[in-house]
Design an enzyme around this catalytic site. Sequence first.
Site, PDB file in Angstrom:
ATOM      1  N   GLY A   1       7.840  -2.110   0.458  1.00 33.67           N
ATOM      2  CA  GLY A   1       8.369  -1.863   1.158  1.00 33.67           C
ATOM      3  C   GLY A   1       7.641  -2.095   2.699  1.00 33.67           C
ATOM      4  O   GLY A   1       6.056  -2.149   2.153  1.00 33.67           O
TER       5      GLY A   1
ATOM      6  N   GLN B   1       3.461  -2.871  10.039  1.00 36.17           N
ATOM      7  CA  GLN B   1       2.391  -3.486   9.648  1.00 36.17           C
ATOM      8  C   GLN B   1       1.521  -4.361   9.572  1.00 36.17           C
ATOM      9  O   GLN B   1       0.952  -5.318   9.089  1.00 36.17           O
ATOM     10  CB  GLN B   1       2.074  -2.608   8.342  1.00 36.17           C
ATOM     11  CG  GLN B   1       2.804  -1.736   8.003  1.00 36.17           C
ATOM     12  CD  GLN B   1       3.427  -1.608   5.899  1.00 36.17           C
ATOM     13  OE1 GLN B   1       4.143  -1.782   6.134  1.00 36.17           O
ATOM     14  NE2 GLN B   1       2.162  -1.787   5.436  1.00 36.17           N
TER      15      GLN B   1
ATOM     16  N   CYS C   1       0.359   1.853  -0.601  1.00 32.27           N
ATOM     17  CA  CYS C   1       0.623   1.133   0.247  1.00 32.27           C
ATOM     18  C   CYS C   1       0.331  -0.438   0.437  1.00 32.27           C
ATOM     19  O   CYS C   1      -1.474  -0.174   0.406  1.00 32.27           O
ATOM     20  CB  CYS C   1       0.575   2.168   1.830  1.00 32.27           C
ATOM     21  SG  CYS C   1       0.613   1.871   3.343  1.00 32.27           S
ATOM     22  N   LEU C   2       0.842  -1.408   1.476  1.00 31.54           N
ATOM     23  CA  LEU C   2       0.361  -2.458   1.423  1.00 31.54           C
ATOM     24  C   LEU C   2      -0.639  -2.680   2.595  1.00 31.54           C
ATOM     25  O   LEU C   2      -1.574  -3.843   2.403  1.00 31.54           O
ATOM     26  CB  LEU C   2       1.333  -3.660   1.379  1.00 31.54           C
ATOM     27  CG  LEU C   2       2.305  -3.939   0.627  1.00 31.54           C
ATOM     28  CD1 LEU C   2       3.904  -4.877   1.379  1.00 31.54           C
ATOM     29  CD2 LEU C   2       1.917  -4.556  -0.696  1.00 31.54           C
TER      30      LEU C   2
ATOM     31  N   HIS D   1       8.635   6.952   3.446  1.00 34.60           N
ATOM     32  CA  HIS D   1       7.251   6.404   3.894  1.00 34.60           C
ATOM     33  C   HIS D   1       7.300   5.481   4.980  1.00 34.60           C
ATOM     34  O   HIS D   1       6.306   5.195   5.896  1.00 34.60           O
ATOM     35  CB  HIS D   1       6.738   5.420   2.352  1.00 34.60           C
ATOM     36  CG  HIS D   1       5.275   4.703   2.469  1.00 34.60           C
ATOM     37  ND1 HIS D   1       4.563   5.497   1.523  1.00 34.60           N
ATOM     38  CD2 HIS D   1       5.095   3.532   3.555  1.00 34.60           C
ATOM     39  CE1 HIS D   1       3.837   3.815   2.016  1.00 34.60           C
ATOM     40  NE2 HIS D   1       3.896   3.966   3.106  1.00 34.60           N
ATOM     41  N   GLU D   2       8.007   4.489   4.791  1.00 36.05           N
ATOM     42  CA  GLU D   2       8.279   3.102   6.010  1.00 36.05           C
ATOM     43  C   GLU D   2       8.093   4.029   7.374  1.00 36.05           C
ATOM     44  O   GLU D   2       7.795   3.399   8.625  1.00 36.05           O
ATOM     45  CB  GLU D   2       9.104   2.644   5.495  1.00 36.05           C
ATOM     46  CG  GLU D   2       9.047   1.606   4.184  1.00 36.05           C
ATOM     47  CD  GLU D   2       7.522   0.829   3.961  1.00 36.05           C
ATOM     48  OE1 GLU D   2       6.591   0.658   5.166  1.00 36.05           O
ATOM     49  OE2 GLU D   2       7.322   1.022   3.238  1.00 36.05           O
TER      50      GLU D   2
ATOM     51  N   HIS E   1       5.301   5.152   9.004  1.00 35.30           N
ATOM     52  CA  HIS E   1       4.667   3.944   9.780  1.00 35.30           C
ATOM     53  C   HIS E   1       5.057   3.293  10.978  1.00 35.30           C
ATOM     54  O   HIS E   1       4.435   3.423  11.782  1.00 35.30           O
ATOM     55  CB  HIS E   1       4.850   2.739   8.856  1.00 35.30           C
ATOM     56  CG  HIS E   1       4.240   2.144   7.480  1.00 35.30           C
ATOM     57  ND1 HIS E   1       2.961   2.328   7.921  1.00 35.30           N
ATOM     58  CD2 HIS E   1       5.140   2.256   6.573  1.00 35.30           C
ATOM     59  CE1 HIS E   1       2.494   2.502   6.640  1.00 35.30           C
ATOM     60  NE2 HIS E   1       3.493   2.183   5.669  1.00 35.30           N
TER      61      HIS E   1
END
Length: 166
Positions: free
Chosen positions: A44, A49, A92-93, A134-135, A138
Site C-alpha cells: 500500500g 508518502q 510501513c514504507l 492504514h493507508e 496517512h
Amino acid sequence: MLDILKYPDERLKQVSKPVEKFDAKLHKLLDDMAVTMYHANGIGLAAAQVGEFIRLFIIDTAAADEQTKHLQEFINPKISGGEGKTVFEEGCLSVPGVTEEVVRKEKITVTYQDRFGKEYSLTTDGLLAVAIQHENDHLDGILFVDRLSPLKRTLVKRRLEKAVTL
Ligand code: CO
C-alpha cells in the site's frame, strides 16, 4: 520512481486535501505511485508518502505474487461502519525496519472514487480492510506507530530516532 518520505519527516503529519481533478496529472501520479510501491515491495502507498497531499492511496494485497497482482486505487475514500477488532503485524514504507501489532476494525465499508471520478462502495475484511485503514490514516497525518500503546510508541520512536541519527 518517486521518493518516499520517511519518519520523522514532519510532512507525514500533514492532512491531505480532497482530489478535485481527475485528469492526466492524477493518472500519472497514480501510475508513478504503483511503480514506486511495487519496487519498494509494499502492499500500500498513500499520496502523502510521496509528498502529494491529496486524498488517495493505492493497495495491492497480492503484490508479492506476479500471477495474482491486483492494483486497487482509492480516491477520496471515506470509511464507515467499522465492526469487530483484528490485530495484524503492520509495517510501513515510511517507517522502515519496524513492524508492530496494531488493533484495527475487522470489517469496514469504504466509499471512494476511481481515477475517472466514478463512485464505488466496498465492504471488506481481512488484510484489505487493515490496509485501507492504514493507508487512510496517512491522509490524516497518522502513522501506524501513533496507534500503539503510549509505552510501545515511546520505545519505537526512541529506536527510530536513534536509527536515523546514525
Ligand atoms: Co504506511
